[in-house]
Design an enzyme around this catalytic site. Structure first.
Site, PDB file in Angstrom:
ATOM      1  CD  GLU A 159      -3.180   0.740   2.129  1.00 11.05           C
ATOM      2  OE1 GLU A 159      -4.135   0.003   1.835  1.00 11.05           O
ATOM      3  OE2 GLU A 159      -3.061   1.281   3.251  1.00 11.05           O
TER       4      GLU A 159
ATOM      5  CE  LYS B 105     -11.535   2.172   1.068  1.00  9.04           C
ATOM      6  NZ  LYS B 105     -10.955   3.120   2.052  1.00  9.04           N
TER       7      LYS B 105
END
Length: 535
Positions: free
Chosen positions: A357, A496
């Site tokens: 990440e 998302k």
């Protein structure tokens, strides 16, 4: 960064490393060891009893000097100082990354934008410790007056992976009378398994969410609240059974959590760096404030080493530059983490988020497209189980997979000669990767496969802190060299946002979005049909 990230491969220091690689100057490990009986000692570093043996890497003194020259060319020493001093090292969000401030000792001063950070951090840390002592002693009780015997941490990403990993790692230090579980997945099976067998009257939920808007965390928190209230039947029970770690206490209060039980952390704490913040509350409840502070002390000790040690004798710098060497110059797409400690079974998943990440990016911190490899795929599991799963590929597969082995001289609960057997396998695997053996083609192992070995006396809270800070700083070193911003994660937002749209279509009963593709529309329609068949 002083220059655009896309120019990195044209720097003379980069070109010198490429020429060094092309000339085979990194060498063959068997030859390197045969020609230098002091190689292991010369290519090792130690800090507070934690040994890093990086001698089984395809590097010479010249290789390391060239890597350090590249690090200096991209201003690594100045970037390290900016990280610790509160510089805005997160340019896309225009803020500092002050996770190192979370483990500064009491009285250490760090002022950023007119705010004394140390005072803020220790104010929250003291509140966390006081609350934990009340719960652990039995002074804090649930709504029915019964002692809390179960804690469920509700979070996702760093708010789950960090405390989950550390609570398991420090299992011998945890209170056997206070069970801690972790809920992250919005799969209903995860929720049911997490609350199975628990008494709501004796259960405390720790909701970890910086924004207090994270979909998965709030969905699970609402389900937990409904589960609690179904049993206790009084909305006032929420305040005695829910606490929050958040940068948005107002939203937590609206949920029903008492403001006195909202423990703050700040927007300069990234989720994957948040274990040392209030997000470590479930760990502190399990292991106690003293052990939590010991972990922080170990992290701080590694921080001091990283900030002050010369690049040539700096453990995070060594790990980081070796990773750059293999990823950027040898095309190694993956990196394996193999802890020879079942207590660290969750560490590969934790490091997977930390590295991928942070550095899994194709655009530099300057906004330029990157034309060189950046973060590798990080994976692994505990070494003994890995030997009977994927080590075959490591030894005989066609891919170059650098490995980190992590081991300890002593365990917490000795069983016969198990620790000796365990560590014999740890050392044997790194030796086998490095030197291989001859034989018929199907049995031959080519060797010359690199690895690092980290060895500590015992897995204590302080040693765990050292290890975690070591890997945090390794990731930062690589980010500086590769020219990426390790403190944002914009790549997770698209999925998302699309999920929000798709959820609306599911709720309306039709894949109606004109912007959706035919595959997604088909999948939604099939899902709705199959769901309806079960009603």
């Amino acid at each position: 960064m002083n220059s655009r990230s896309s120019d990195l491969t044209q720097r003379p220091e980069w070109l010198a490393l490429a020429s060094h690689r092309d000339a085979g100057s990194g060498g063959d490990l068997a030859t390197l060891f045969a020609g230098d009986d002091q190689r292991a000692a010369r290519f090792s570093l130690e800090h507070e009893g934690l040994l890093l043996d990086y001698s089984k890497n395809r590097v010479t003194d010249e290789s390391l000097a060239l890597l350090v020259a590249l690090a200096r060319a991209v201003d690594l020493p100045e970037r390290i100082e900016a990280l610790f001093a509160g510089g805005r090292v997160n340019p896309s969000e225009d803020r500092p990354a002050l996770h190192t401030a979370l483990r500064m000792p009491q009285g250490a001063a760090l002022e950023v934008d007119g705010v004394e950070i140390g005072r803020q951090v220790h104010g929250v840390l003291d509140r966390l410790a006081a609350f934990c002592e009340r719960v652990r002693s039995g002074e804090w009780t649930g709504h029915s007056g019964r002692r809390i015997r179960h804690v469920i941490n509700i979070g996702i990403g760093g708010s789950d992976l960090g405390p989950r990993m550390a609570t398991r790692a420090l299992g011998p230090y945890t209170d056997p009378n206070l069970g801690v579980r972790f809920l992250a997945n919005i799969d209903a099976d995860d929720f049911r398994a997490c609350v199975a067998g628990l008494d709501p009257a004796e259960t405390l939920f720790v909701v970890c969410s910086k924004t207090f808007t994270t979909e998965e965390t709030l969905a699970n928190a609402r389900a937990a609240r409904a589960w609690l209230l179904e049993a206790l039947g009084d909305d006032a029970a929420v305040a005695k059974h829910f606490v929050a770690a958040t940068a948005n206490p107002a939203a937590a209060s609206e949920f029903g959590i008492d403001p006195e039980q909202c423990f703050e952390f700040w927007d300069w704490v990234g989720g994957r760096y948040s274990l040392a913040s209030a997000c470590g509350l479930s760990l502190m409840l399990a292991a106690g404030p003293e052990n939590f502070r010991e972990m922080l002390a170990g992290m701080h000790a590694m921080d001091v080493h990283f900030r002050s040690a010369p690049l040539e004798a700096n453990m995070p710098v060594a790990l980081g530059l070796l990773g750059v060497w293999y990823t950027s110059f040898f095309g190694a797409d993956t990196h394996c983490i193999a802890p020879y400690s079942e207590a660290l079974a969750e560490l590969p998943a934790y490091l997977q988020q930390l590295e991928m990440e942070s550095n899994g990016k194709g655009v530099g911190a300057d906004g330029a497209e990157i034309h060189h490899a950046t973060g590798p795929i990080v994976w692994g599991q505990s070494g003994t189980r890995g030997q009977h799963a994927f080590f075959q590929l490591l030894h005989q597969g066609p891919r170059l997979v650098p490995c980190d082995f992590i081991g300890f001289a002593r365990g917490h609960a000795p069983v016969a000669d198990h620790q000796d057997r365990l560590m014999a396998h740890c050392f044997a695997q790194s030796e086998a990767l490095a030197f291989g053996h001859a034989g018929p083609p199907e049995k031959a192992c080519p060797g010359n496969r690199p690895s690092n070995t980290l060895l500590a006396p015992k897995l204590t809270p302080r040693v765990l802190g050292q290890l975690l800070a070591l890997y945090e700083h390794k990731v930062f070193v690589q980010a500086v060299v590769w020219g990426v911003n390790p403190f944002d994660q914009w790549g997770v937002e698209l999925g998302k946002n699309l999920a929000t749209r798709i959820r609306g279509e599911i709720e309306s009963g039709a894949a109606a979005s004109p912007g959706g593709d035919s595959s997604t529309r088909q999948l939604i329609q099939r899902y709705l049909a199959l769901r309806g068949e079960g009603e």
